[in-house]
Motif scaffolding. Structure first.
Motif, PDB file in Angstrom:
ATOM      1  N   GLU A 156       0.825  -1.211  -0.037  1.00  7.44           N
ATOM      2  CA  GLU A 156       0.056   0.064  -0.045  1.00  7.44           C
ATOM      3  C   GLU A 156       0.778   1.171  -0.142  1.00  7.44           C
ATOM      4  N   SER A 157       1.969   1.226   0.813  1.00  2.00           N
ATOM      5  CA  SER A 157       2.901   2.388   0.924  1.00  2.00           C
ATOM      6  C   SER A 157       3.482   2.880  -0.342  1.00  2.00           C
ATOM      7  N   SER A 158       3.891   1.766  -1.225  1.00  2.00           N
ATOM      8  CA  SER A 158       4.417   2.005  -2.464  1.00  2.00           C
ATOM      9  C   SER A 158       3.635   2.810  -3.407  1.00  2.00           C
ATOM     10  N   PHE A 159       2.130   2.432  -3.408  1.00  2.00           N
ATOM     11  CA  PHE A 159       1.338   2.890  -4.426  1.00  2.00           C
ATOM     12  C   PHE A 159       1.017   4.393  -3.951  1.00  2.00           C
ATOM     13  N   VAL A 160       0.751   4.602  -2.592  1.00  2.00           N
ATOM     14  CA  VAL A 160       0.406   5.955  -2.022  1.00  2.00           C
ATOM     15  C   VAL A 160       1.665   6.796  -1.974  1.00  2.00           C
ATOM     16  N   ALA A 161       2.839   6.223  -2.028  1.00  2.00           N
ATOM     17  CA  ALA A 161       3.955   7.223  -1.855  1.00  2.00           C
ATOM     18  C   ALA A 161       4.227   7.647  -3.116  1.00  2.00           C
ATOM     19  N   ASP A 162       3.833   6.765  -4.242  1.00  2.00           N
ATOM     20  CA  ASP A 162       3.878   7.434  -5.678  1.00  2.00           C
ATOM     21  C   ASP A 162       2.939   8.601  -5.927  1.00  2.00           C
ATOM     22  N   LEU A 163       1.887   8.568  -5.345  1.00  2.24           N
ATOM     23  CA  LEU A 163       0.736   9.587  -5.586  1.00  2.24           C
ATOM     24  C   LEU A 163       1.139  10.859  -5.018  1.00  2.24           C
ATOM     25  N   ALA A 164       1.622  10.567  -3.518  1.00  3.74           N
ATOM     26  CA  ALA A 164       2.085  11.589  -2.616  1.00  3.74           C
ATOM     27  C   ALA A 164       3.327  12.275  -3.065  1.00  3.74           C
ATOM     28  N   THR A 165       4.114  11.556  -3.805  1.00  4.98           N
ATOM     29  CA  THR A 165       5.442  12.262  -4.403  1.00  4.98           C
ATOM     30  C   THR A 165       5.252  13.210  -5.317  1.00  4.98           C
ATOM     31  N   ARG A 166       4.037  12.823  -6.297  1.00  4.43           N
ATOM     32  CA  ARG A 166       3.594  13.761  -7.264  1.00  4.43           C
ATOM     33  C   ARG A 166       2.804  14.849  -6.669  1.00  4.43           C
ATOM     34  N   ALA A 167       2.106  14.688  -5.342  1.00  8.49           N
ATOM     35  CA  ALA A 167       1.451  15.881  -4.870  1.00  8.49           C
ATOM     36  C   ALA A 167       2.384  16.679  -3.917  1.00  8.49           C
ATOM     37  N   GLU A 168       3.674  16.052  -3.868  1.00 14.63           N
ATOM     38  CA  GLU A 168       4.488  16.520  -2.777  1.00 14.63           C
ATOM     39  C   GLU A 168       4.110  16.731  -1.415  1.00 14.63           C
ATOM     40  N   VAL A 169       3.497  15.689  -0.998  1.00 18.43           N
ATOM     41  CA  VAL A 169       2.969  15.499   0.390  1.00 18.43           C
ATOM     42  C   VAL A 169       3.663  14.383   1.067  1.00 18.43           C
ATOM     43  N   PRO A 170       4.357  14.792   2.257  1.00 15.07           N
ATOM     44  CA  PRO A 170       5.076  13.591   2.882  1.00 15.07           C
ATOM     45  C   PRO A 170       4.230  12.340   3.468  1.00 15.07           C
ATOM     46  N   VAL A 171       4.835  11.291   3.126  1.00 20.72           N
ATOM     47  CA  VAL A 171       4.079   9.893   3.787  1.00 20.72           C
ATOM     48  C   VAL A 171       5.021   9.385   4.940  1.00 20.72           C
ATOM     49  N   VAL A 172       4.650   9.199   6.066  1.00 23.82           N
ATOM     50  CA  VAL A 172       5.250   8.919   6.996  1.00 23.82           C
ATOM     51  C   VAL A 172       4.849   7.385   7.672  1.00 23.82           C
ATOM     52  N   SER A 173       5.680   6.413   7.356  1.00 22.53           N
ATOM     53  CA  SER A 173       5.080   5.125   7.591  1.00 22.53           C
ATOM     54  C   SER A 173       5.903   4.627   8.872  1.00 22.53           C
ATOM     55  N   PHE A 174       5.006   3.943   9.698  1.00 19.37           N
ATOM     56  CA  PHE A 174       5.393   3.480  10.856  1.00 19.37           C
ATOM     57  C   PHE A 174       5.126   1.978  11.034  1.00 19.37           C
ATOM     58  N   SER A 175       4.874   1.281   9.799  1.00 26.45           N
ATOM     59  CA  SER A 175       4.853  -0.210   9.591  1.00 26.45           C
ATOM     60  C   SER A 175       5.096  -0.784   8.546  1.00 26.45           C
ATOM     61  N   ALA A 176       5.555  -0.060   7.259  1.00 23.59           N
ATOM     62  CA  ALA A 176       5.871  -0.546   6.056  1.00 23.59           C
ATOM     63  C   ALA A 176       7.188  -0.737   6.213  1.00 23.59           C
ATOM     64  N   THR A 177       7.978  -2.047   6.166  1.00 21.78           N
ATOM     65  CA  THR A 177       9.362  -2.160   6.502  1.00 21.78           C
ATOM     66  C   THR A 177      10.145  -2.760   5.274  1.00 21.78           C
ATOM     67  N   SER A 178       9.445  -3.229   4.266  1.00 22.21           N
ATOM     68  CA  SER A 178       9.997  -3.835   3.208  1.00 22.21           C
ATOM     69  C   SER A 178      10.959  -2.833   2.503  1.00 22.21           C
ATOM     70  N   PRO A 179      12.240  -3.365   2.045  1.00 24.71           N
ATOM     71  CA  PRO A 179      13.289  -2.283   1.412  1.00 24.71           C
ATOM     72  C   PRO A 179      12.708  -2.037   0.258  1.00 24.71           C
ATOM     73  N   SER A 180      11.775  -2.861  -0.406  1.00 23.86           N
ATOM     74  CA  SER A 180      11.268  -2.341  -1.800  1.00 23.86           C
ATOM     75  C   SER A 180      10.495  -1.007  -1.742  1.00 23.86           C
ATOM     76  N   VAL A 181      10.277  -0.479  -0.775  1.00 21.20           N
ATOM     77  CA  VAL A 181       9.798   1.039  -0.716  1.00 21.20           C
ATOM     78  C   VAL A 181      10.874   1.632  -0.116  1.00 21.20           C
ATOM     79  N   SER A 182      11.374   2.277  -0.936  1.00 19.94           N
ATOM     80  CA  SER A 182      12.776   3.184  -0.752  1.00 19.94           C
ATOM     81  C   SER A 182      12.523   4.689  -0.429  1.00 19.94           C
ATOM     82  N   PRO A 183      12.741   5.289   0.878  1.00 20.03           N
ATOM     83  CA  PRO A 183      12.895   6.665   0.963  1.00 20.03           C
ATOM     84  C   PRO A 183      13.906   7.374   0.519  1.00 20.03           C
ATOM     85  N   SER A 184      15.021   6.574   0.001  1.00 18.85           N
ATOM     86  CA  SER A 184      16.134   7.311  -0.383  1.00 18.85           C
ATOM     87  C   SER A 184      16.413   7.584  -1.873  1.00 18.85           C
ATOM     88  N   SER A 185      15.056   7.051  -2.574  1.00 22.62           N
ATOM     89  CA  SER A 185      15.139   7.230  -4.053  1.00 22.62           C
ATOM     90  C   SER A 185      15.036   8.898  -4.330  1.00 22.62           C
TER      91      SER A 185
END
Length: 522
Positions: free
Chosen positions: A117-146
């Motif tokens: 879910e975070s991967s999908f929402v993070a893509d939308l949020a990045t387009r809208a320039e809205v921070p997504v702060v996750s406390f439970s999405a732990t997979s390295p596939s969702v990268s905050p460093s990209s």
């Protein structure tokens, strides 16, 4: 009596508010006598969780409590975070819809709960320039460093515990040539019978050391299937930090080893845990008392909410969060439909809020809150042994500097190396070998007619490769047989053996008596 501070014009009372465990106090806004304090600016933050899941229940209790505590500590704050909650039900599209539908535009999003879910929402949020702060999405596939990402992980990446798991495998002598993962199983939500079939396949292999890294519901099914197959007492079982933080919900069998982030026990943490347990049982009256244990997800959610509130306050003081600033995402309700993402817009304050969150540091419930490249870090993992009633007992720690040690602070002492005694499944004190002779050591010998009329070769045939001496069978009958073998709930190795020509009844009798096809009379 209040303390007094002399000023140029008058002596004003100054009340000292002591809040245990805070790293620093935010500046308080003085108000003139007789004038009401200015109305705080509302900062809308979306919360996207699966409300019926263990983590969702934890978040719905923890985040409001964290914000209450924050504004109790800083009553003169110029901002107030308002949370709009959306229940995604664990559905990716529903989680994305929550980020685009509804009456309240959000300046930031807490969650979504899962990495998918975070991967999908993070893509939308990045387009809208809205921070997504996750406390439970732990997979390295969702990268905050990209590059350009607006995703922040206020939790530990799964990759952070990989070295600790490898150290456990080496310590107990599992695969002494170096731990490896031959494959990942059960990655999707599966029916109970499918989970049992997969466990039986594992039982037929050599490995007897298993790492369970899954969602709580799937982990429960794995343990239930392992107990039914008699595999719990035949090996070693390790659970990762996400499951160790939910012991009251998944209740793993005794003897399991778990990893958990090391959290310093402070008076503040003990006090918050007591209040949290009471509030959790009040919010979720159907919950078991064992669920009211503040694990890693609760600590991460609490500190994530505190970090967002702190960052919003700093921007509010700087005038960067005025009520006229148009945010970028909508949370909750409906607009153009559940999958209408065309009108995202961009948040005018998103970049500054993201930077403020990334730069926020404080002494949180889970230890020192500090993000490195957009991710939370942890100095050590605690190693626990699960005992009766899903209780845990500490057997040591893992740190990158000292590896496995019994106590923190004495890593240089040779007597402190290694771990404390472990009670393995079945109340055994003997370390499982991690490897056994596979039950599939004997192969099923399948007789195939050595000679068939050329016209019947599409039905069945068997050939021996003269170069490799390898026997290969083919045809429609063979394909049906092999498809049936794949449906078995366990691995059953087999080999094809050419059978001499003989009457069908003779062949059946020979098979029933275990006569080798190669020695059958012609």
């Amino acid at each position: 009596m209040p303390l007094a501070v002399a000023t140029g014009r008058a002596r004003l009372p100054l009340f000292l508010l002591l809040f245990m465990g805070l790293a620093s106090l935010l500046p308080l806004v003085p108000t003139s006598r007789g004038q009401p304090p200015p109305t705080p600016t509302t900062v809308t933050v979306g919360l996207i969780v699966d409300a019926a899941s263990p983590v969702g229940k934890i978040a719905n209790t923890t985040i409001p409590m964290a914000l209450d505590d924050f504004y109790a500590a800083y009553p003169n704050s110029s901002t107030r975070v308002q949370v709009l909650t959306h229940d995604s039900g664990g559905d990716v599209v529903a989680a994305a819809s929550a980020a685009d539908d509804g009456p309240g535009r959000a300046r930031a999003i807490l969650g979504p709960q899962s990495s998918v879910e975070s991967s999908f929402v993070a893509d939308l949020a990045t387009r809208a320039e809205v921070p997504v702060v996750s406390f439970s999405a732990t997979s390295p596939s969702v990268s905050p460093s990209s590059s350009g990402s607006f995703f922040v992980r206020a939790a530990l990446s799964d990759a952070a515990q990989a070295s600790a798991i490898a150290a456990l495998a080496s310590h107990f002598g599992w695969r002494p040539r170096g731990p490896r993962v031959p494959g990942r199983r059960l990655r999707r939500r599966l029916r109970a019978d499918a989970v049992l079939a997969a466990v039986y396949r594992l039982e037929s292999e050599q490995t007897r050391a298993f790492v369970v890294h899954a969602r709580p519901a799937l982990a429960e099914r794995v343990f239930a299937a392992a107990q039914e197959a008699g595999m719990m007492s035949a090996g070693a079982w390790v659970i990762t930090d996400g499951l160790t933080g939910l012991l009251g919900s998944i209740r793993p069998p005794p003897g399991v080893i778990g990893l958990a982030p090391h959290v310093p026990v402070t008076p503040r943490l003990r006090a918050v845990k007591r209040r949290w347990a009471h509030r959790f049982m009040r919010d979720h009256r159907d919950a078991e008392p064992a669920e009211a244990e503040m694990g890693c997800y609760a600590l991460w959610a609490y500190d994530a909410a505190w970090a967002v509130a702190s960052a919003a306050e700093r921007l509010g003081r700087a005038g960067d969060l005025s009520s006229s600033s148009p945010p970028g995402l909508v949370v909750g309700g409906r607009s153009g439909g559940p999958t209408d993402f065309s009108d995202l817009g961009k948040s005018s304050s998103g970049k500054k809020l993201l930077a403020a969150i990334a730069a926020t540091t404080f002494d949180g419930l889970g230890g020192r809150f500090r993000l490195v490249h957009g991710e939370l870090t942890v100095p050590a993992f605690r190693i626990v042994n699960i005992v009766d009633d899903a209780r845990e007992r500490s057997i040591g720690f893992w740190t990158r500097e000292h590896r496995l040690i019994r106590q923190l602070g004495d890593g240089s002492k040779s007597s402190n190396r290694g771990l404390g005694p472990v009670i393995w499944p079945g109340d055994s004190t003997v370390v499982p070998s991690g490897w056994v002779q596979p039950t599939s050591g004997r192969k099923l010998r399948v007789a195939v007619p050595a000679y068939v009329d050329p016209g019947y070769r599409p039905i069945v045939h068997i050939d021996v490769d003269p170069a490799t001496n390898r026997t290969v069978a083919g045809g429609y009958v063979i394909e049906v047989f092999e498809a049936a073998m794949r449906l078995l709930p366990y691995a059953l190795p087999f080999e094809y053996v050419p059978a001499p020509s003989m009457p069908y009844n003779t062949l059946i009798d020979n098979v029933g008596h275990g006569v080798s096809a190669a020695t059958c009379p012609t």
